[in-house]
Design a protein around this motif. Structure first.
Motif, PDB file in Angstrom:
ATOM      1  N   VAL A 127       0.849  -1.182   0.000  1.00  0.00           N
ATOM      2  CA  VAL A 127       0.000   0.000   0.000  1.00  0.00           C
ATOM      3  C   VAL A 127       0.887   1.235   0.000  1.00  0.00           C
ATOM      4  O   VAL A 127       2.096   1.159   0.206  1.00  0.00           O
ATOM      5  CB  VAL A 127      -0.945   0.012   1.224  1.00  0.00           C
ATOM      6  CG1 VAL A 127      -1.907  -1.165   1.172  1.00  0.00           C
ATOM      7  CG2 VAL A 127      -0.144   0.002   2.531  1.00  0.00           C
ATOM      8  N   GLY A 128       0.273   2.382  -0.210  1.00  0.00           N
ATOM      9  CA  GLY A 128       1.052   3.608  -0.244  1.00  0.00           C
ATOM     10  C   GLY A 128       0.171   4.830  -0.231  1.00  0.00           C
ATOM     11  O   GLY A 128      -1.060   4.745  -0.129  1.00  0.00           O
ATOM     12  N   CYS A 129       0.815   6.002  -0.365  1.00  0.00           N
ATOM     13  CA  CYS A 129       0.077   7.261  -0.378  1.00  0.00           C
ATOM     14  C   CYS A 129       0.957   8.375  -0.911  1.00  0.00           C
ATOM     15  O   CYS A 129       2.185   8.291  -0.911  1.00  0.00           O
ATOM     16  CB  CYS A 129      -0.415   7.631   1.021  1.00  0.00           C
ATOM     17  SG  CYS A 129       0.902   8.105   2.170  1.00  0.00           S
ATOM     18  N   TYR A 151       4.771   2.170   0.831  1.00  0.00           N
ATOM     19  CA  TYR A 151       5.558   3.197   0.162  1.00  0.00           C
ATOM     20  C   TYR A 151       4.879   4.540   0.415  1.00  0.00           C
ATOM     21  O   TYR A 151       3.694   4.701   0.126  1.00  0.00           O
ATOM     22  CB  TYR A 151       5.635   2.946  -1.343  1.00  0.00           C
ATOM     23  CG  TYR A 151       6.610   1.865  -1.745  1.00  0.00           C
ATOM     24  CD1 TYR A 151       7.887   2.190  -2.209  1.00  0.00           C
ATOM     25  CD2 TYR A 151       6.268   0.528  -1.657  1.00  0.00           C
ATOM     26  CE1 TYR A 151       8.782   1.197  -2.586  1.00  0.00           C
ATOM     27  CE2 TYR A 151       7.154  -0.475  -2.024  1.00  0.00           C
ATOM     28  CZ  TYR A 151       8.415  -0.131  -2.489  1.00  0.00           C
ATOM     29  OH  TYR A 151       9.302  -1.114  -2.854  1.00  0.00           O
ATOM     30  N   VAL A 152       5.638   5.477   0.944  1.00  0.00           N
ATOM     31  CA  VAL A 152       5.100   6.787   1.283  1.00  0.00           C
ATOM     32  C   VAL A 152       5.876   7.836   0.495  1.00  0.00           C
ATOM     33  O   VAL A 152       7.088   7.950   0.636  1.00  0.00           O
ATOM     34  CB  VAL A 152       5.224   7.047   2.793  1.00  0.00           C
ATOM     35  CG1 VAL A 152       4.889   8.487   3.119  1.00  0.00           C
ATOM     36  CG2 VAL A 152       4.322   6.094   3.574  1.00  0.00           C
ATOM     37  N   ILE A 168       9.926   5.952  11.077  1.00  0.00           N
ATOM     38  CA  ILE A 168      10.117   5.133  12.276  1.00  0.00           C
ATOM     39  C   ILE A 168       9.371   3.805  12.175  1.00  0.00           C
ATOM     40  O   ILE A 168       9.770   2.805  12.776  1.00  0.00           O
ATOM     41  CB  ILE A 168       9.658   5.904  13.541  1.00  0.00           C
ATOM     42  CG1 ILE A 168       9.993   5.145  14.825  1.00  0.00           C
ATOM     43  CG2 ILE A 168       8.161   6.209  13.479  1.00  0.00           C
ATOM     44  CD1 ILE A 168      11.469   4.933  15.059  1.00  0.00           C
ATOM     45  N   TYR A 169       8.322   3.761  11.378  1.00  0.00           N
ATOM     46  CA  TYR A 169       7.506   2.544  11.272  1.00  0.00           C
ATOM     47  C   TYR A 169       8.012   1.572  10.209  1.00  0.00           C
ATOM     48  O   TYR A 169       7.413   0.517  10.005  1.00  0.00           O
ATOM     49  CB  TYR A 169       6.056   2.914  10.965  1.00  0.00           C
ATOM     50  CG  TYR A 169       5.434   3.797  12.013  1.00  0.00           C
ATOM     51  CD1 TYR A 169       5.117   3.303  13.278  1.00  0.00           C
ATOM     52  CD2 TYR A 169       5.164   5.134  11.739  1.00  0.00           C
ATOM     53  CE1 TYR A 169       4.562   4.118  14.243  1.00  0.00           C
ATOM     54  CE2 TYR A 169       4.596   5.959  12.700  1.00  0.00           C
ATOM     55  CZ  TYR A 169       4.301   5.444  13.943  1.00  0.00           C
ATOM     56  OH  TYR A 169       3.736   6.257  14.903  1.00  0.00           O
ATOM     57  N   GLY A 170       9.104   1.943   9.552  1.00  0.00           N
ATOM     58  CA  GLY A 170       9.680   1.030   8.571  1.00  0.00           C
ATOM     59  C   GLY A 170       9.137   1.176   7.164  1.00  0.00           C
ATOM     60  O   GLY A 170       9.469   0.383   6.291  1.00  0.00           O
ATOM     61  N   ALA A 171       8.318   2.199   6.934  1.00  0.00           N
ATOM     62  CA  ALA A 171       7.818   2.432   5.576  1.00  0.00           C
ATOM     63  C   ALA A 171       8.963   2.899   4.674  1.00  0.00           C
ATOM     64  O   ALA A 171       9.948   3.463   5.136  1.00  0.00           O
ATOM     65  CB  ALA A 171       6.717   3.483   5.597  1.00  0.00           C
ATOM     66  N   LYS A 172       8.805   2.661   3.393  1.00  0.00           N
ATOM     67  CA  LYS A 172       9.777   3.142   2.406  1.00  0.00           C
ATOM     68  C   LYS A 172       9.368   4.559   2.032  1.00  0.00           C
ATOM     69  O   LYS A 172       8.415   4.770   1.281  1.00  0.00           O
ATOM     70  CB  LYS A 172       9.786   2.206   1.198  1.00  0.00           C
ATOM     71  CG  LYS A 172      10.166   0.766   1.560  1.00  0.00           C
ATOM     72  CD  LYS A 172       9.995  -0.163   0.364  1.00  0.00           C
ATOM     73  CE  LYS A 172      10.358  -1.601   0.738  1.00  0.00           C
ATOM     74  NZ  LYS A 172       9.378  -2.200   1.689  1.00  0.00           N
ATOM     75  N   VAL A 173      10.078   5.535   2.572  1.00  0.00           N
ATOM     76  CA  VAL A 173       9.723   6.942   2.413  1.00  0.00           C
ATOM     77  C   VAL A 173      10.543   7.553   1.280  1.00  0.00           C
ATOM     78  O   VAL A 173      11.776   7.469   1.275  1.00  0.00           O
ATOM     79  CB  VAL A 173       9.943   7.719   3.722  1.00  0.00           C
ATOM     80  CG1 VAL A 173       9.577   9.181   3.542  1.00  0.00           C
ATOM     81  CG2 VAL A 173       9.114   7.098   4.849  1.00  0.00           C
ATOM     82  N   GLY A 197      -2.123  -0.692  -3.702  1.00  0.00           N
ATOM     83  CA  GLY A 197      -3.261   0.041  -3.173  1.00  0.00           C
ATOM     84  C   GLY A 197      -2.839   1.366  -2.558  1.00  0.00           C
ATOM     85  O   GLY A 197      -2.426   1.411  -1.397  1.00  0.00           O
ATOM     86  N   PHE A 198      -2.924   2.431  -3.320  1.00  0.00           N
ATOM     87  CA  PHE A 198      -2.603   3.764  -2.792  1.00  0.00           C
ATOM     88  C   PHE A 198      -3.878   4.376  -2.222  1.00  0.00           C
ATOM     89  O   PHE A 198      -4.875   4.553  -2.932  1.00  0.00           O
ATOM     90  CB  PHE A 198      -2.015   4.646  -3.897  1.00  0.00           C
ATOM     91  CG  PHE A 198      -0.516   4.532  -4.005  1.00  0.00           C
ATOM     92  CD1 PHE A 198       0.295   5.618  -3.718  1.00  0.00           C
ATOM     93  CD2 PHE A 198       0.079   3.333  -4.364  1.00  0.00           C
ATOM     94  CE1 PHE A 198       1.673   5.521  -3.805  1.00  0.00           C
ATOM     95  CE2 PHE A 198       1.455   3.211  -4.449  1.00  0.00           C
ATOM     96  CZ  PHE A 198       2.265   4.307  -4.178  1.00  0.00           C
TER      97      PHE A 198
END
Length: 421
Positions: A127-129, A151-152, A168-173, A197-198
């Motif tokens: 998922v992402g945004c 993915y952010v 901090i949450y481990g998302a790919k920023v 899923g964005f």
């Protein structure tokens, strides 16, 4: 939920389609419901018997089964703000304080809880945004708790509190050189290229419905009545419309003590005011702001997806929209903190400063009930204040020095040295 419906032509789509626009006319899709079916199982009594979370209104949210993401989100305080009301010269003022929402301290936890629960139902693993900050942290936190890859994508140069609040949450920023509109276009391409899923792209119809829970809570906490006025910050323009939809859904279901007469007021920063400008000029189209320039970065969306709908709604309800300077935003943040003990992010300063302006202009009735929507926590936007508020007064560890300080009175604190770059 019965499916998705085009807001322009009314074409119906299935309820599990990852699609945010009509393939006929490119109009935005929104969730449709069978309200007669809802009415058979939804009442004040069923709501009261459920846990204090946003999911107590689950028949009006687009998740088929039990929620799997964000099960503790919502039911933030609605605070009677009498000290602030006195400062503004109004009789009945409330603060809907989503600055303390779980888990990421913003109202975005509501929309993400719905979007990611739906993403799990639909079988997405990644998922992402696209985000100006708050959404980034919420997607990262809730995806981590759900075991989803995230993915952010954010504009380069966001406040560090919001960047850290996602990484901090481990998302790919990923920081993108450009503004939010550049980021959003890229995310649209990524979502359809990879089939991910964005939340605010191909899952946007479901995502947007989560905002309604704020409206349900306001009405319930006011004794099942809608307020006379609501002031909400506007970025993409979705929140103000979903609050209005929530009040009217409760009215349609016979849940309210009186018909809805709420006037909706939108708040923006002067440095990014496409919706406010549309309302104030009476324009027929929303003119995008190409280069947003404001400390309220969470509202800096120059080409708002729901801008036209928001501007029309504001006018149809007899409301209005205003925008305010960066200095007024800071003053709003400080006034909220000093009267009610709430440290809101810059968007909260925008909301309060606009409310103050509307009250002074006579657009908000001083004798009516008014709710201000506080959507994010001040811990995330510290940079906006660092050079604009006094530094601590420094003394030696001496009672004599402290007594001398007290004798000087408040003036010494009011003129304390301002922080420097």
């Amino acid at each position: 939920m019965t499916g998705l419906k085009c807001r322009l032509c009314g074409k119906l789509y299935g309820k599990d389609e990852a699609l945010n626009f009509c393939t006929d006319d490119f109009g935005p899709l929104e969730v449709a419901y069978d309200y007669d079916a809802v009415a058979r199982v939804f009442s004040r009594q069923t709501v009261a018997a459920r846990p204090r979370t946003m999911w107590r209104y689950r028949e009006l949210l687009p998740v088929d089964g039990e929620p799997t993401v964000g099960v503790h989100v919502g039911c933030t305080p609605l605070i009677r703000a009498d000290r602030l009301a006195k400062a503004l010269g109004v009789a009945e003022l409330y603060l809907k304080n989503d600055a303390v929402n779980h888990p990421s301290l913003s109202f975005k936890d509501r929309v993400v809880a719905v979007a990611l629960s739906k993403a799990v139902e639909m079988g997405f693993q990644t998922v992402g945004c696209a985000s100006t900050g708050n959404l980034a942290g919420s997607v990262a936190a809730n995806a981590a708790a759900a075991g989803l890859d995230a993915y952010v994508l954010i504009p380069e140069g966001l406040e560090q509190g919001k960047v850290l609040g996602a990484t901090i949450y481990g998302a790919k920023v990923v920081a993108v050189r450009g503004n939010y509109d550049h980021v959003n276009r890229l995310c649209s391409q990524i979502a359809f290229r990879y089939g991910w899923g964005f939340v605010n792209v191909n899952l946007r119809p479901f995502y947007a419905e989560g905002s309604k829970s704020m409206g349900y809570e306001i009405a319930e906490d006011l004794g099942w009545r809608a307020p006379d006025h609501v002031v909400a910050p506007m970025a993409g323009g979705s929140l103000i419309g979903k609050l209005h939809k929530a009040f009217h859904e409760l009215d349609r279901l016979g849940m309210l003590e009186a018909p809805v007469r709420t006037r909706m007021f939108g708040a923006q920063a002067a440095g990014c005011n496409p919706i406010s400008n549309t309302v104030k000029t009476g324009a027929r189209k929303v003119k995008p702001v190409r280069d947003p320039d404001t400390i309220a970065k969470s509202l800096a969306i120059g080409d708002p997806a729901d801008g036209w709908f928001a501007s029309q709604l504001i006018q149809e309800t007899g409301g209005w929209s205003e925008d305010v300077s960066d200095d007024a935003i800071i003053d709003g943040m400080r006034l909220l903190a000093e009267t009610e003990g709430i440290w809101a992010e810059t968007a909260g300063g925008v909301t309060l400063a606009v409310a103050k302006k509307l009250i002074e202009e006579g657009r908000i009735d001083r004798d009516g009930s008014t709710v201000l929507c506080i959507t994010g926590n001040g811990l995330k936007t510290q940079e906006a204040l660092l050079e604009r508020i006094p530094q601590p007064v420094v003394i030696k560890p001496s009672l004599e020095e402290f007594e001398a300080l007290v004798e000087q009175g408040d003036e010494v604190f009011d003129h304390a040295r301002l922080a420097t770059a």
